[in-house]
Design a protein around this motif. Structure first.
Motif, short mmCIF file in Angstrom:
data_model
loop_
_atom_site.label_atom_id
_atom_site.label_comp_id
_atom_site.label_asym_id
_atom_site.label_seq_id
_atom_site.Cartn_x
_atom_site.Cartn_y
_atom_site.Cartn_z
N GLU A 52 0.81 -1.22 0.00
CA GLU A 52 0.00 0.00 0.00
C GLU A 52 0.84 1.27 0.00
OE1 GLU A 52 -3.11 0.04 2.91
OE2 GLU A 52 -4.25 -1.50 1.83
N GLU A 100 2.93 -5.06 -4.88
CA GLU A 100 2.27 -5.76 -3.77
C GLU A 100 2.18 -7.26 -3.98
OE1 GLU A 100 -0.53 -2.31 -1.98
OE2 GLU A 100 -1.37 -3.37 -3.70
N ARG A 122 0.83 4.90 4.05
CA ARG A 122 0.15 3.97 3.16
C ARG A 122 -1.06 4.65 2.56
NH1 ARG A 122 1.53 -1.56 4.29
NH2 ARG A 122 2.78 -1.76 6.20
N GLY A 124 -3.86 3.50 2.06
CA GLY A 124 -5.08 3.13 2.75
C GLY A 124 -5.27 3.79 4.10
#
Length: 295
Positions: A52, A100, A122, A124
């Motif tokens: 991420e 990833e 990140r 996210g």
């Protein structure tokens, strides 16, 4: 094999690999095949360090002894299955890649992306909200890695007083870095905290530490570079290769090694051996996340 493109199946994806016998580290004869082998071997430990996080590739298509270049806008090379995202930069936006899964990592290595650099946030976690601090310890000659070890221990103890846990690694160059998993409430909170702590330690140990970027004050001291916590900056990822005369790796360390203050430098073979013996020393780092002290 020249420039022949060889189809290879990796993790259910078919990649076209080229120039496997091209020497990328001329001083040792380390080839692209060796680079790919290394990244495949350490992928289980490396991929969590990239997860991420938008990756800036530093590519050396002509070898580590020639000038390389940073590539943020890497999506134009990427297969459709490589995750990408358009992210703001200082000069506009760039289409970053996310490495990833193993096929994406092998794809990047095939581009001679020897170095993989990531930010301290990140995608996210929100808009560049940091989930870790990094302190980059840069020694000014005649100071070296031994002095970096002394500073790392001082930093570790100061962080512990604030309820934070530090994880050491080599930079893969002449210095060291500390990762500190944190929770933050806004983008620049970690940068402000890192600066305050670096300046406090420099005030306590002026003969050993400087917290200013001025090169004139660095000889014989270790510069605690707190600035890499700026959301726009990146740091070499743990387990990434470095472009040096001999292949070197940014290598996680045990605190017992740091406390001994011994020279610390590791290549790909040694890192693979360390993983076999100790496992991933950064595994579970996220479980140690703690809130930054209030300002």
């Amino acid at each position: 094999m020249g420039s022949e493109h060889i189809p290879v199946s990796v993790g259910g994806r078919v990649l076209r690999i080229s120039n496997l016998d091209k020497v990328l580290y001329p001083d040792t004869g380390f080839t692209k095949r060796d680079v790919l082998d290394y990244y495949v071997a350490v992928a289980e430990a490396l991929l969590p360090r990239l997860a991420e996080r938008p990756v800036t590739l530093m590519r050396f298509p002509d070898g580590a002894d020639r000038e390389g270049f940073f590539e943020k806008h890497a999506a134009r090379h990427a297969p459709e299955w490589v995750r990408t995202a358009r992210i703001p930069t200082r000069s506009g936006t760039a289409e970053y890649v996310f490495l990833e899964e193993l096929p994406a990592l092998v794809w990047a290595a095939n581009l001679a992306a020897l170095e993989l650099h990531v930010p301290q946030w990140r995608i996210g976690e929100g808009t560049r909200l940091p989930d870790q601090l990094v302190f980059d310890l840069d020694p000014g000659a005649p100071a070296g890695i031994v002095e970096c070890c002394r500073v790392a221990v001082l930093l570790r103890d100061a962080l512990a007083e604030d309820g934070l846990c530090a994880y050491p690694k080599t930079s893969g160059s002449k210095g060291m870095q500390l990762y500190v998993p944190v929770t933050a409430t806004e983008e620049k909170q970690s940068s402000r905290y890192a600066k305050r702590l670096a300046e406090r330690l420099a005030g306590r140990h002026p003969e050993l530490i400087t917290a200013t970027m001025t090169k004139a004050v660095r000889p014989g001291r270790v510069f605690i570079d707190w600035s890499q916590n700026n959301p726009a900056k990146t740091t070499i990822a743990a387990y990434s290769l470095r472009a040096r005369p001999e292949p070197a790796v940014s290598t996680p360390l045990r605190w017992t090694e740091v406390e001994r203050g011994e020279p610390l430098a590791f290549g790909p073979r040694q890192v693979r051996e360390r993983l076999a013996e100790h496992g991933d020393l950064l595994a579970g780092m996220g479980d140690s996340r703690a809130a930054l002290p209030s300002e």
